[in-house]
Scaffold this motif. Structure first.
Motif: not given
Length: 718
Positions: A134-135, A360, A386
Motif C-alpha cells: 500500500n505504499d 500500514l 496508514t
C-alpha cells in the motif's frame, strides 16, 4: 452506467474494437477452416507453447480464459528472460514504463497513460502473494524466487481497490515444498556489482507444515560518474532482503500462509544533472558537491487464512508493514565552482533531506464461491490504516556532508507533518454463464478514504474524506477452447489528499474506461495472439511539480484527460527450441481541459510515451554431454517521452538491446549465464524536470545507467 464514459471517445472505441473483434473472429475461422498445417519436425511431434495460469480475477484460471488484458510471466519465462527487478518486467510490458530517480526507493510507473507521482497513491495496485502493498516505495523491488508475475491493464478497481486506476500487478513467490530443496546464486557485473542469492525449502511435517526461506544481498560501486567529485554517485552500499514463508495445513479444509520479510538498504539519492540547454537529448554528467544517500528498511508480516466452507472459500488476509526511508543530498545539484553565487543566487550552497516513516495495517475478508458452477461470485470487505511521519529540511551546505541536516543552525526550511489515513471498502463480483460460450460478469466496489494531516510545527490540522463507487461490466464470448472476445466498461479511482502544510489540497482522480479485446491460440498451439483496444476519460488527472516560490512538492489536477490506445501481445513457437515473443502498446493521452492553464489543452499528459514495441527471440539447443545451451535477444523501442503538461521538454525515441547466453546441465542442477543490457550504451534521462516544474531556474535530468553486463552462476540441490 454508460453515461459515465466519454461520449466523444465512443466512435473511435467502437471502430477500433469492432476491428479487433473482427480480426480475432477471422483468425479463428481461418484456423478452423484451413487445412491443418504440417507439424514441425521435432523429436516428439508438434511442440506447443507453455500454458500460463493466472489469478487475475482472484481465482486460478488459464490466461486465455481471462477477459482482461494481462501481460503474464511464468517462472520459466522469468528465468529465461532474466527478470530480477521491477524494472526488468516493466521494460518487457507494452504501454508501461518505470523510472527510478531522486531516491533509491523512489519510482514512477506509467500504465496506459496514468502516472505515478511523488507523495500520492500509486495508480497501480501491487499485490504480493495475495497481500496488497500500500505504499509507493514498495513497487521498486528485487525479484528472486518468483513463481509468476501478472500485469493487469486498465482500471481494476472493482476487485483491487482505489489504487488500481491504471491497472494491477500480481506477484506470486514460490511456495514452500514438501521435499527438501534449495538453491544458491552468485552474480558479478560491471561497476563491481556483487549479488548473492540463496534459499531452502522443505517440510517440518510432510503435508502439514512447510517452510521456505530465501534471501538476497546486493552491493555495487556504481556506474554514473560525478565529474566534480570524480567518483560514482550511484553506489549500492547494501540492498539486503530476507523472506520467510510458513504454510500450515491443519486440516483438509484449512490452510494458513504466514509470510514475513525484511529489507535493509543504503543507496544513492539526488543524482540529477543540470541541463542548461533545456534539451532532454543533451546528456550531461552530474556535478554536485554533495554525494546523496538513501537509507532505510522495511519490515512486513502477513497472515493469509483460507477455509473451505459449504458456501465457498473464506479468506482472511492480515498485513502489517513498517517502512522507513531517509535521504540526504544536494538541492542546487551543483558546486561552488559552477555556481559561485550559490543556491538561487543567495550566496551559499544548499542541501536537502527527508525522514519518512510509514506504518500500514490492513485487513481483508473475502468469500469466493466454487468455480465449477454457472453462477460464480466473490464478496469482500477491506480496511487499511496508514500512519505517516514526514520531516523535510533545506539547509545551508558549507562542507558537502550529509549530516548538516541535523545542524539546526544551518536549517533554512523546516517542514514536519503527521498524517493518518483510514480507508475502507466493500466489493463484489458476479459471473454468470448463459451457456458454455457466453458469460456476463458484473462487479462493484465502494471505497472511502478518511484523511487527516497535522502540521507539527505550525500546529494546524486538516481533515477530508473521499469516496467512490466503481462499477465494472464485462461480456465474454468464447469462440473455441482457446479463443474469445470480450467487451468491458470499467471505472477506477485514486484518492485526493493534502500537499505540504499551507498549500491547497488536491482532488481525487477518477477514470472511466471502455474496452474490447480478443484472445486466441492458433497453429496447433504454437501461436498466441492477444489484442485489446481501449478509450478512457480521466477526471481530475493528478500530476506533480515543485513550486518555485515555496520550494514545496505539489500535487495538482488536470480537469479532463482523454486516453485511447491499443495493447497487443504475441508468442510464436515455429519449432521446438525457438520461440518469438513481443508486443506493442499505443497510448494517446491528451489533456482535454486545464482550467489553470488552457495553453496545455490538446497536449500529451506528463510522462506519456505514445508508442512502445517489444520483440524477443529465444533459442535453446542440446549441446551433447548432458548440456543445454540457450540464447535470448531482446529489443525494446520507446517512443519520445513528454515530461510535463506544456510538452516543452521531450526526450527522443530510444532503442535498447539485451542479450543472454546460458549454459546448463540437462537436469537443470546448475546454470551459467552471461548477460548484457543496453548493449549499445544508450544514454538517456530516467526522469526529467524542466525549470517551470523543478522549482529551480534550470532544467534537471536524472541519468539512467548505461550498458550493464555480468556473469551469473546458479546451483540447485535437493
Amino acid at each position: 452506467m454508460q453515461s459515465s464514459f466519454p461520449s466523444q471517445a465512443r466512435p473511435l472505441t467502437v471502430a477500433l474494437l469492432a476491428l479487433s473483434a473482427a480480426c480475432a473472429s477471422s483468425m479463428a475461422w481461418a484456423q478452423a477452416s484451413s487445412p491443418e498445417p504440417a507439424k514441425p519436425a521435432t523429436e516428439e511431434g508438434a511442440a506447443k507453447l507453455e500454458t500460463v495460469v493466472v489469478s487475475a480475477q482472484r481465482r486460478l484460471e488459464r490466461l486465455q480464459d481471462v477477459p482482461v488484458a494481462v501481460k503474464a510471466f511464468s517462472s520459466k519465462q522469468i528465468e529465461s528472460m532474466g527478470i530480477k527487478s521491477t524494472q526488468d518486467f516493466i521494460n518487457l510490458t507494452p504501454n508501461m514504463s518505470f523510472d527510478n530517480s531522486f531516491t533509491y526507493g523512489n519510482s514512477f510507473v506509467v500504465l496506459r497513460g496514468v502516472t505515478q507521482i511523488n507523495n500520492a497513491d500509486s495508480p497501480v495496485a501491487v499485490v504480493i502473494d495475495g497481500v496488497p502493498q500500500n505504499d509507493q516505495k514498495q513497487l521498486k523491488m528485487s525479484l528472486f524466487d518468483i513463481e509468476r508475475i501478472e500485469v493487469l491493464k486498465g482500471p481494476q478497481g472493482a476487485l483491487y481497490g482505489r489504487n488500481a486506476i491504471g491497472g494491477a500487478i500480481n506477484i506470486e513467490t514460490k511456495a514452500p515444498s514438501d521435499k527438501f530443496e534449495g538453491f544458491v546464486g552468485l552474480g558479478l557485473g560491471n561497476g563491481k556489482t556483487r549479488e548473492l542469492t540463496g534459499g531452502i525449502s522443505g517440510a517440518l511435517k510432510e503435508g502439514v507444515a512447510l517452510y521456505r526461506l530465501v534471501g538476497q544481498s546486493k552491493r555495487g560501486d556504481g556506474l554514473i560518474q560525478n565529474t566534480f567529485l570524480n567518483q560514482p554517485l550511484d553506489a549500492i552500499d547494501k540492498d539486503d532482503s530476507l523472506r520467510a514463508r510458513l504454510l500450515l495445513r491443519p486440516s483438509e479444509s484449512v490452510q494458513i500462509d504466514l509470510r514475513a520479510s525484511a529489507t535493509d538498504l543504503r543507496g544513492p539519492a539526488t543524482w540529477d544533472s543540470i541541463v542548461q540547454s533545456k534539451n532532454p537529448a543533451d546528456i550531461v554528467a552530474p556535478k554536485e558537491n554533495m554525494l546523496g544517500k538513501t537509507w532505510g528498511s522495511t519490515r512486513d508480516f502477513s497472515a493469509k487464512v483460507e477455509a473451505d466452507l459449504a458456501l465457498g472459500t473464506l479468506s482472511s488476509i492480515t498485513s502489517r508493514t513498517k517502512l522507513v526511508e531517509n535521504y540526504r543530498g544536494d538541492i542546487d545539484f551543483s558546486n561552488p565552482v559552477d555556481l559561485p553565487k550559490g543556491f538561487l543566487g543567495l550566496g551559499f550552497q544548499a542541501g536537502q533531506g527527508q525522514n519518512r516513516s510509514v506504518q500500514l495495517t490492513s485487513q481483508e475478508l473475502r468469500l469466493t464461491s466454487p468455480a465449477d458452477q454457472p453462477l460464480r461470485w466473490i464478496a469482500g470487505l477491506y480496511y487499511l490504516d496508514t500512519r505517516k511521519d514526514l520531516e523535510t529540511r533545506v539547509f545551508v551546505d558549507t562542507d558537502g556532508s550529509n549530516d548538516q541536516f541535523d545542524d539546526t543552525s544551518k536549517v533554512i526550511v523546516n517542514l514536519s507533518e503527521r498524517s493518518h489515513n483510514k480507508a475502507s471498502a466493500l466489493f463484489g463480483q458476479l459471473d454468470y454463464d448463459f451457456n458454455p460460450a457466453l458469460t456476463l460478469s458484473t462487479a462493484l466496489r465502494y471505497d472511502r478514504d478518511q484523511r487527516e494531516q497535522q502540521d507539527l510545527i505550525g500546529g494546524g490540522m486538516r481533515e477530508a474524506s473521499y469516496s467512490k463507487w466503481q462499477p465494472k461490466l464485462t461480456l465474454t464470448r468464447k469462440l473455441g477452447r482457446d479463443d474469445l472476445v470480450y467487451g468491458t466498461l470499467s471505472t477506477g479511482f485514486r484518492s485526493g489528499g493534502f500537499n505540504a502544510p499551507g498549500l491547497a489540497s488536491f482532488r481525487p482522480e477518477s477514470l472511466s474506461n471502455a474496452e474490447l479485446g480478443s484472445k486466441m491460440v492458433g497453429l496447433d498451439g504454437r501461436l498466441l495472439f492477444n489484442v485489446a483496444a481501449f478509450a478512457s476519460q480521466s477526471k481530475d488527472f493528478q500530476y506533480f511539480y515543485v513550486d518555485i516560490k515555496s520550494g514545496s512538492q505539489v500535487i495538482a489536477n488536470l480537469d479532463k484527460v482523454n486516453i485511447r490506445g491499443l495493447d497487443m501481445d504475441f508468442r510464436y513457437l515455429p519449432f521446438k527450441g525457438l520461440e518469438l515473443d513481443g508486443g506493442l502498446g499505443m497510448t494517446h493521452s491528451i489533456i482535454a481541459k486545464d482550467s489553470i492553464n488552457a495553453a496545455n489543452e490538446g497536449k500529451h499528459t506528463p510522462k506519456n510515451v505514445p508508442f512502445k514495441l517489444n520483440l524477443g527471440l529465444q533459442y535453446s539447443q542440446a549441446l551433447g554431454a548432458g548440456l543445454m545451451g540457450s540464447m535470448r535477444l531482446d529489443y525494446e523501442h520507446r517512443d519520445q517521452k513528454y515530461w510535463h503538461p506544456d510538452n516543452a521538454a521531450v526526450s527522443p525515441a530510444l532503442d535498447l538491446l539485451g542479450l543472454r547466453l546460458s549454459l546448463r546441465d540437462a537436469r537443470d542442477r546448475w546454470s551459467l549465464t552471461l548477460e548484457g543490457k543496453n548493449l549499445a550504451d544508450k544514454r538517456y534521462y530516467a526522469d526529467y524536470n524542466s525549470a517551470a516544474y523543478s522549482g529551480l531556474p534550470y532544467d534537471l535530468g536524472s541519468l539512467a545507467s548505461g550498458r550493464t553486463y555480468g556473469l551469473e552462476l546458479k546451483y540447485r540441490f535437493d
